[in-house]
Design a protein around this motif. Structure first.
Motif, short mmCIF file in Angstrom:
data_model
loop_
_atom_site.label_atom_id
_atom_site.label_comp_id
_atom_site.label_asym_id
_atom_site.label_seq_id
_atom_site.Cartn_x
_atom_site.Cartn_y
_atom_site.Cartn_z
N TRP A 196 -2.40 0.34 4.65
CA TRP A 196 -1.99 1.53 3.90
C TRP A 196 -2.65 2.79 4.45
CZ3 TRP A 196 -2.77 -0.88 -1.62
CH2 TRP A 196 -1.72 -1.80 -1.86
N LEU B 289 7.37 1.57 -3.53
CA LEU B 289 8.79 1.90 -3.64
C LEU B 289 9.66 0.79 -3.06
CD1 LEU B 289 8.79 5.71 -2.71
CD2 LEU B 289 9.08 4.69 -4.97
N SER B 290 9.18 0.16 -1.98
CA SER B 290 9.95 -0.94 -1.39
C SER B 290 9.98 -2.14 -2.32
CB SER B 290 9.35 -1.33 -0.04
OG SER B 290 8.04 -1.86 -0.20
N ALA C 85 -0.08 7.39 1.36
CA ALA C 85 1.36 7.40 1.58
C ALA C 85 1.87 5.99 1.90
CB ALA C 85 1.71 8.35 2.73
N GLY C 86 1.04 5.20 2.59
CA GLY C 86 1.45 3.82 2.89
C GLY C 86 1.61 2.98 1.64
N GLN C 87 0.72 3.16 0.67
CA GLN C 87 0.85 2.40 -0.58
C GLN C 87 2.06 2.85 -1.37
OE1 GLN C 87 -2.42 2.73 -3.32
NE2 GLN C 87 -1.61 1.16 -4.69
N VAL C 88 2.32 4.14 -1.40
CA VAL C 88 3.50 4.64 -2.11
C VAL C 88 4.77 4.05 -1.51
CG1 VAL C 88 4.85 6.69 -2.66
CG2 VAL C 88 2.34 6.77 -2.81
N THR C 89 4.84 3.99 -0.17
CA THR C 89 5.99 3.40 0.49
C THR C 89 6.13 1.93 0.13
OG1 THR C 89 5.73 4.94 2.33
CG2 THR C 89 7.08 2.99 2.72
N TYR C 90 5.01 1.21 0.09
CA TYR C 90 5.04 -0.21 -0.25
C TYR C 90 5.53 -0.43 -1.68
CZ TYR C 90 3.28 -4.82 -1.52
OH TYR C 90 3.17 -6.11 -2.00
#
Length: 211
Positions: free
Chosen positions: A146, A165-166, A158-163
């Motif tokens: 992340w 949301l996925s 931002a990496g955790q937010v993307t994860y």
């Protein structure tokens, strides 16, 4: 009598001519149950909104600031995503079931009990899929990927937010695909059950012929 007339006569005699004696009582019970269900939905929706407001308020007041910006701990977003997934499961399941009953009743019109059992079984499968997905994708420790700087993850990135949301998009995609397959396959299953019910019993045919 021709074969077509014989088939029409059998099809028409399958349906009762007289209405069910308890039809009015069942309609009244259905209306009362619908009112109770609507009140329950409004009540739980209000509780959910209040819970979300209190949770967001608590997070904003307890979240530390770094250089004047909020630095939310990573586990808060993880817990919030899990709550969103549970809320989607509890809302989407009854929503699909509500509009799927009429479809199932039309497909299994020759086998009403089979249609009801099919709806119950699909509900069980639905909640099993949701539960398994949440347990498979939940994180009990931050993922090093992340952070672009390869530093220990302590706050939301931002990496955790993307994860997260996925995760939400993934379960919606899975349920959408399975629901679409269910819509396509249900008429085929209803047709098979209907044909199986109309097939004559070999034992009764032997008794009729005296064999």
């Amino acid at each position: 009598m021709s074969d077509l007339e014989d088939r029409l006569a059998r099809a028409l005699t399958d349906y009762p001519i007289e209405p069910s004696p308890d039809l009015f009582e069942r309609v009244v019970e259905g209306i009362a149950a619908d009112r109770v269900r609507r009140r329950s939905i409004r009540r739980w929706s209000l509780v959910a909104v209040l819970f979300v407001v209190l949770a967001v308020t608590a997070v904003l007041t307890q979240t530390p600031r770094v250089n004047g910006a909020l630095a939310m701990p990573w586990w808060i977003l993880e817990v919030a995503t899990n709550l969103v997934l549970v809320a989607i499961a509890l809302w989407l399941g009854p929503f699909i079931k509500r509009f799927g009953r009429a479809y199932a009743a039309d497909v299994f019109h020759d086998n009403p009990l089979t249609g009801k059992s099919y709806i119950v079984l699909t509900d069980i499968v639905y909640y099993l899929i949701f539960t398994a997905y949440i347990l498979f994708s939940i994180k009990v420790a931050p993922n090093p990927e992340w952070s672009l700087l390869r530093e220990p993850v302590e706050t939301v990135t931002a990496g955790q937010v993307t994860y997260e949301l996925s995760r939400i998009g993934g379960i919606l995609l899975i349920i959408g695909i399975l629901h679409g397959l269910n819509i396509v396959l249900m008429p085929m299953l209803g047709r098979l059950f209907s044909l199986n019910r109309r097939l004559p019993d070999p034992g009764s045919r032997d008794r009729a012929t005296g064999a």
